[in-house]
Design a protein around this motif. Sequence first.
Motif, PDB file in Angstrom:
ATOM      1  N   ILE A  92       0.830  -1.199   0.000  1.00 24.78           N
ATOM      2  CA  ILE A  92       0.000   0.000   0.000  1.00 24.78           C
ATOM      3  C   ILE A  92       0.867   1.253   0.000  1.00 24.78           C
ATOM      4  O   ILE A  92       1.924   1.305   0.636  1.00 24.78           O
ATOM      5  CB  ILE A  92      -0.958  -0.005   1.218  1.00 24.78           C
ATOM      6  CG1 ILE A  92      -2.040   1.065   1.044  1.00 24.78           C
ATOM      7  CG2 ILE A  92      -0.203   0.154   2.530  1.00 24.78           C
ATOM      8  CD1 ILE A  92      -3.189   0.935   2.029  1.00 24.78           C
ATOM      9  N   ARG A  93       0.430   2.253  -0.762  1.00 25.70           N
ATOM     10  CA  ARG A  93       1.186   3.497  -0.867  1.00 25.70           C
ATOM     11  C   ARG A  93       0.765   4.467   0.240  1.00 25.70           C
ATOM     12  O   ARG A  93      -0.307   4.339   0.829  1.00 25.70           O
ATOM     13  CB  ARG A  93       0.950   4.132  -2.237  1.00 25.70           C
ATOM     14  CG  ARG A  93       1.462   3.274  -3.382  1.00 25.70           C
ATOM     15  CD  ARG A  93       1.140   3.903  -4.725  1.00 25.70           C
ATOM     16  NE  ARG A  93       1.618   3.077  -5.837  1.00 25.70           N
ATOM     17  CZ  ARG A  93       1.440   3.371  -7.115  1.00 25.70           C
ATOM     18  NH1 ARG A  93       0.795   4.477  -7.453  1.00 25.70           N
ATOM     19  NH2 ARG A  93       1.908   2.567  -8.048  1.00 25.70           N
ATOM     20  N   VAL A  94       1.624   5.442   0.470  1.00 23.70           N
ATOM     21  CA  VAL A  94       1.371   6.421   1.533  1.00 23.70           C
ATOM     22  C   VAL A  94       0.032   7.122   1.301  1.00 23.70           C
ATOM     23  O   VAL A  94      -0.791   7.242   2.212  1.00 23.70           O
ATOM     24  CB  VAL A  94       2.522   7.449   1.599  1.00 23.70           C
ATOM     25  CG1 VAL A  94       2.151   8.613   2.513  1.00 23.70           C
ATOM     26  CG2 VAL A  94       3.803   6.770   2.080  1.00 23.70           C
ATOM     27  N   LEU A 115       0.489  15.787   5.037  1.00 16.79           N
ATOM     28  CA  LEU A 115       1.705  15.255   4.411  1.00 16.79           C
ATOM     29  C   LEU A 115       2.750  16.359   4.238  1.00 16.79           C
ATOM     30  O   LEU A 115       3.947  16.145   4.473  1.00 16.79           O
ATOM     31  CB  LEU A 115       1.373  14.628   3.055  1.00 16.79           C
ATOM     32  CG  LEU A 115       0.655  13.278   3.089  1.00 16.79           C
ATOM     33  CD1 LEU A 115       0.154  12.903   1.695  1.00 16.79           C
ATOM     34  CD2 LEU A 115       1.561  12.178   3.631  1.00 16.79           C
ATOM     35  N   ILE A 116       2.295  17.540   3.847  1.00 21.63           N
ATOM     36  CA  ILE A 116       3.214  18.679   3.705  1.00 21.63           C
ATOM     37  C   ILE A 116       3.764  19.083   5.070  1.00 21.63           C
ATOM     38  O   ILE A 116       4.967  19.313   5.233  1.00 21.63           O
ATOM     39  CB  ILE A 116       2.496  19.869   3.030  1.00 21.63           C
ATOM     40  CG1 ILE A 116       2.149  19.516   1.570  1.00 21.63           C
ATOM     41  CG2 ILE A 116       3.350  21.123   3.097  1.00 21.63           C
ATOM     42  CD1 ILE A 116       1.240  20.523   0.896  1.00 21.63           C
ATOM     43  N   GLN A 117       2.869  19.132   6.056  1.00 14.18           N
ATOM     44  CA  GLN A 117       3.262  19.546   7.407  1.00 14.18           C
ATOM     45  C   GLN A 117       4.330  18.622   7.992  1.00 14.18           C
ATOM     46  O   GLN A 117       5.262  19.064   8.668  1.00 14.18           O
ATOM     47  CB  GLN A 117       2.025  19.566   8.309  1.00 14.18           C
ATOM     48  CG  GLN A 117       2.225  20.224   9.641  1.00 14.18           C
ATOM     49  CD  GLN A 117       0.914  20.324  10.415  1.00 14.18           C
ATOM     50  OE1 GLN A 117      -0.069  19.642  10.106  1.00 14.18           O
ATOM     51  NE2 GLN A 117       0.882  21.174  11.406  1.00 14.18           N
ATOM     52  N   PHE A 118       4.215  17.320   7.699  1.00 12.61           N
ATOM     53  CA  PHE A 118       5.156  16.339   8.223  1.00 12.61           C
ATOM     54  C   PHE A 118       6.298  16.042   7.246  1.00 12.61           C
ATOM     55  O   PHE A 118       7.086  15.134   7.477  1.00 12.61           O
ATOM     56  CB  PHE A 118       4.422  15.037   8.564  1.00 12.61           C
ATOM     57  CG  PHE A 118       3.707  15.069   9.884  1.00 12.61           C
ATOM     58  CD1 PHE A 118       4.300  14.534  11.021  1.00 12.61           C
ATOM     59  CD2 PHE A 118       2.452  15.632   9.999  1.00 12.61           C
ATOM     60  CE1 PHE A 118       3.646  14.559  12.241  1.00 12.61           C
ATOM     61  CE2 PHE A 118       1.788  15.669  11.211  1.00 12.61           C
ATOM     62  CZ  PHE A 118       2.388  15.128  12.342  1.00 12.61           C
ATOM     63  N   LYS A 119       6.355  16.802   6.151  1.00  5.90           N
ATOM     64  CA  LYS A 119       7.397  16.637   5.141  1.00  5.90           C
ATOM     65  C   LYS A 119       7.416  15.221   4.566  1.00  5.90           C
ATOM     66  O   LYS A 119       8.475  14.623   4.340  1.00  5.90           O
ATOM     67  CB  LYS A 119       8.774  17.008   5.718  1.00  5.90           C
ATOM     68  CG  LYS A 119       8.852  18.458   6.180  1.00  5.90           C
ATOM     69  CD  LYS A 119      10.225  18.825   6.680  1.00  5.90           C
ATOM     70  CE  LYS A 119      10.264  20.289   7.100  1.00  5.90           C
ATOM     71  NZ  LYS A 119      11.588  20.701   7.627  1.00  5.90           N
ATOM     72  N   LEU A 120       6.210  14.707   4.300  1.00  7.32           N
ATOM     73  CA  LEU A 120       6.069  13.381   3.702  1.00  7.32           C
ATOM     74  C   LEU A 120       5.387  13.443   2.338  1.00  7.32           C
ATOM     75  O   LEU A 120       5.111  12.408   1.740  1.00  7.32           O
ATOM     76  CB  LEU A 120       5.254  12.465   4.633  1.00  7.32           C
ATOM     77  CG  LEU A 120       5.899  12.064   5.967  1.00  7.32           C
ATOM     78  CD1 LEU A 120       4.900  11.294   6.831  1.00  7.32           C
ATOM     79  CD2 LEU A 120       7.150  11.219   5.737  1.00  7.32           C
ATOM     80  N   LEU A 139       4.465   8.996   9.784  1.00  7.32           N
ATOM     81  CA  LEU A 139       3.210   8.666   9.111  1.00  7.32           C
ATOM     82  C   LEU A 139       2.156   8.211  10.113  1.00  7.32           C
ATOM     83  O   LEU A 139       0.984   8.582  10.013  1.00  7.32           O
ATOM     84  CB  LEU A 139       3.453   7.581   8.064  1.00  7.32           C
ATOM     85  CG  LEU A 139       2.207   7.080   7.330  1.00  7.32           C
ATOM     86  CD1 LEU A 139       1.531   8.204   6.546  1.00  7.32           C
ATOM     87  CD2 LEU A 139       2.558   5.912   6.399  1.00  7.32           C
ATOM     88  N   SER A 140       2.556   7.421  11.111  1.00  7.71           N
ATOM     89  CA  SER A 140       1.583   6.927  12.093  1.00  7.71           C
ATOM     90  C   SER A 140       0.998   8.075  12.912  1.00  7.71           C
ATOM     91  O   SER A 140      -0.187   8.057  13.270  1.00  7.71           O
ATOM     92  CB  SER A 140       2.221   5.878  13.008  1.00  7.71           C
ATOM     93  OG  SER A 140       3.191   6.440  13.851  1.00  7.71           O
ATOM     94  N   VAL A 141       1.816   9.091  13.212  1.00  6.65           N
ATOM     95  CA  VAL A 141       1.300  10.269  13.919  1.00  6.65           C
ATOM     96  C   VAL A 141       0.351  11.041  12.996  1.00  6.65           C
ATOM     97  O   VAL A 141      -0.728  11.479  13.418  1.00  6.65           O
ATOM     98  CB  VAL A 141       2.452  11.178  14.389  1.00  6.65           C
ATOM     99  CG1 VAL A 141       1.906  12.435  15.056  1.00  6.65           C
ATOM    100  CG2 VAL A 141       3.366  10.432  15.353  1.00  6.65           C
ATOM    101  N   LEU A 142       0.743  11.189  11.743  1.00 10.25           N
ATOM    102  CA  LEU A 142      -0.102  11.876  10.762  1.00 10.25           C
ATOM    103  C   LEU A 142      -1.472  11.211  10.655  1.00 10.25           C
ATOM    104  O   LEU A 142      -2.510  11.890  10.655  1.00 10.25           O
ATOM    105  CB  LEU A 142       0.606  11.881   9.414  1.00 10.25           C
ATOM    106  CG  LEU A 142      -0.033  12.575   8.217  1.00 10.25           C
ATOM    107  CD1 LEU A 142       1.033  12.903   7.172  1.00 10.25           C
ATOM    108  CD2 LEU A 142      -1.120  11.716   7.543  1.00 10.25           C
TER     109      LEU A 142
END
Length: 240
Positions: A92-94, A115-120, A139-142
């Motif tokens: 699975i993709r992000v 995603l932008i906020q977490f630089k992902l 990612l898990s926090v996001l």
Amino acid sequence: MENCIEVTNLTKSYGNRLAVSNLNLTVKKGEIFGLLGPNGAGKSTTIDCILGLKSFENGTVRVLGMDPVRERKRLFERVGVQLQSSSYQGNIRVGEVCEEIAALYHAPADYHDLLIQFKLDQYHRQSVTNLSGGEKQKLSVLLALIPQPEVLFLDELTTGLDTEARREVWQVLTDLKNKGLTLFLTSHYMDEVEMLCDRVCIINRGHALVTNTVPQLIENSPYQRLEEAYLWVMKEEIAI
């Protein structure tokens, strides 16, 4: 100030082993509350019981006024959860996992912004399995923020992150607190706890040793830093 989490006489056992013993704690709306203790102290079990993920033998739990066992579906519309270990489907993709989580809620946050906020955002089309350990943790926090929760549970949230990434997450959490979000976290990093937490509860072998503000906990010890104060509390318990 209104309490949004209330735990009274919580007791949980695994067979003959007592994991949580007569635990009492309250978390006020809008504060960052830290649950501290060594490995095996009962921190993760406490979170699981508070969320209704595990049954318990005795005590009561209320989150936002709700019973987490009887009102789990309604509660999970209003809380975000990041647990120690997260597993994902095959390749699975992000972006896909973000879409899946967002589909579970009536009014999800825009995960593109997160995603932008977490630089992902650069990993939007990349498989989750190809992320580094630190990127998976972010990612898990996001994902826990997608429900736009009133209370956010974070179990060892920055394990695996480098110094820069940890501080990025700290800033995000501070901003969320400033917007009125309540955070309940566990951590082994005392600099993180000292930076983020308003109050902490130190537990060991399932029972609470002390609950206080971070400055008061330090003041009540012979030391000037939370790490030394924490170790002092643990040694005092052993001496008793």
